[in-house]
Design a protein around this motif. Sequence first.
Motif, PDB file in Angstrom:
ATOM      1  N   TYR A  65       0.824  -1.202   0.000  1.00  0.00           N
ATOM      2  CA  TYR A  65       0.000   0.000   0.000  1.00  0.00           C
ATOM      3  C   TYR A  65       0.865   1.262   0.000  1.00  0.00           C
ATOM      4  O   TYR A  65       0.482   2.284   0.547  1.00  0.00           O
ATOM      5  CB  TYR A  65      -0.957  -0.001   1.200  1.00  0.00           C
ATOM      6  N   THR A  66       2.028   1.165  -0.623  1.00  0.00           N
ATOM      7  CA  THR A  66       2.894   2.330  -0.800  1.00  0.00           C
ATOM      8  C   THR A  66       3.182   2.500  -2.283  1.00  0.00           C
ATOM      9  O   THR A  66       3.058   1.552  -3.061  1.00  0.00           O
ATOM     10  CB  THR A  66       4.222   2.183  -0.036  1.00  0.00           C
ATOM     11  N   LYS A  81      -3.390   6.371  -0.938  1.00  0.00           N
ATOM     12  CA  LYS A  81      -4.589   6.952  -0.345  1.00  0.00           C
ATOM     13  C   LYS A  81      -5.749   5.969  -0.488  1.00  0.00           C
ATOM     14  O   LYS A  81      -5.856   5.237  -1.465  1.00  0.00           O
ATOM     15  CB  LYS A  81      -4.957   8.260  -1.058  1.00  0.00           C
ATOM     16  N   ASN A  82      -6.634   5.988   0.507  1.00  0.00           N
ATOM     17  CA  ASN A  82      -7.832   5.166   0.406  1.00  0.00           C
ATOM     18  C   ASN A  82      -8.950   5.963  -0.253  1.00  0.00           C
ATOM     19  O   ASN A  82      -8.727   7.083  -0.733  1.00  0.00           O
ATOM     20  CB  ASN A  82      -8.248   4.632   1.781  1.00  0.00           C
ATOM     21  N   GLU A  86      -7.438   9.394   2.713  1.00  0.00           N
ATOM     22  CA  GLU A  86      -6.523   9.287   3.850  1.00  0.00           C
ATOM     23  C   GLU A  86      -5.392   8.330   3.500  1.00  0.00           C
ATOM     24  O   GLU A  86      -5.558   7.414   2.695  1.00  0.00           O
ATOM     25  CB  GLU A  86      -7.275   8.771   5.080  1.00  0.00           C
ATOM     26  N   ASP A  87      -4.233   8.545   4.119  1.00  0.00           N
ATOM     27  CA  ASP A  87      -3.108   7.628   3.928  1.00  0.00           C
ATOM     28  C   ASP A  87      -3.448   6.269   4.523  1.00  0.00           C
ATOM     29  O   ASP A  87      -4.073   6.174   5.583  1.00  0.00           O
ATOM     30  CB  ASP A  87      -1.852   8.171   4.607  1.00  0.00           C
ATOM     31  N   ASP A  93      -7.772   1.503   7.724  1.00  0.00           N
ATOM     32  CA  ASP A  93      -7.769   2.486   6.637  1.00  0.00           C
ATOM     33  C   ASP A  93      -8.083   1.828   5.298  1.00  0.00           C
ATOM     34  O   ASP A  93      -8.500   2.498   4.357  1.00  0.00           O
ATOM     35  CB  ASP A  93      -6.409   3.199   6.543  1.00  0.00           C
ATOM     36  N   VAL A  94      -7.882   0.509   5.210  1.00  0.00           N
ATOM     37  CA  VAL A  94      -8.163  -0.224   3.981  1.00  0.00           C
ATOM     38  C   VAL A  94      -9.643  -0.616   3.932  1.00  0.00           C
ATOM     39  O   VAL A  94     -10.304  -0.443   2.927  1.00  0.00           O
ATOM     40  CB  VAL A  94      -7.281  -1.489   3.878  1.00  0.00           C
ATOM     41  N   GLN A  95     -10.144  -1.150   5.050  1.00  0.00           N
ATOM     42  CA  GLN A  95     -11.537  -1.589   5.104  1.00  0.00           C
ATOM     43  C   GLN A  95     -12.146  -1.157   6.428  1.00  0.00           C
ATOM     44  O   GLN A  95     -11.548  -1.338   7.492  1.00  0.00           O
ATOM     45  CB  GLN A  95     -11.636  -3.106   4.966  1.00  0.00           C
TER      46      GLN A  95
END
Length: 136
Positions: A65-66, A81-82, A86-87, A93-95
Motif C-alpha cells: 500500500y505504498t 490513499k484510500n 486518507e493515507d 484504513d483499507v476496510q
Amino acid sequence: MFRCDCYPNHEICKNKNTCEFWIPLNEKLKQVSYQISYELNKLESLHQRKQYYFQILSEIQEGRYTETVAIDGRLKKIPKKNARGEDILKPEDVQVGLNYDIILQEITDTETIIRELRRTENNIIRILKKRANDFG
C-alpha cells in the motif's frame, strides 16, 4: 454434552436415562441450541475478520500500500490513499470495521455469551434427565 458408548447406533442403547440422544428436545432447549449455533457462526466470522486484519497488516508492512514518488529528485515511498483520501497506515484504513481492539472485544463478548448459553443448555439437559429418571 455427555457422551454415550452407544454412538453411532443408539437403537441398542442401554443407557436411555443418561444418553443425550434419547432425551427429547423441548422448545427451550431448541431455542438455546439455535442461539448457540448463531453465536458460533458469529464467532467464526469474527475470527475470519481477525485473520483478514492480520493479512492486510502484513500487506501494509510489506509495502503493498505504498507507491514510489519522485520528490526533489529523490525516490521516496509514500502511503497510498484510500477512498476517503486518507493515507493507508492501518488495516482499518483499507476496510471499515477492521479495528483490532473492537474485533477482540467482540470475540470476547461472543465467547462469554456462548459460555452462558452452554451453561443454560446443560442445566436444561440436567433437568430433562432428572425428569426422565423420574418417569423411567
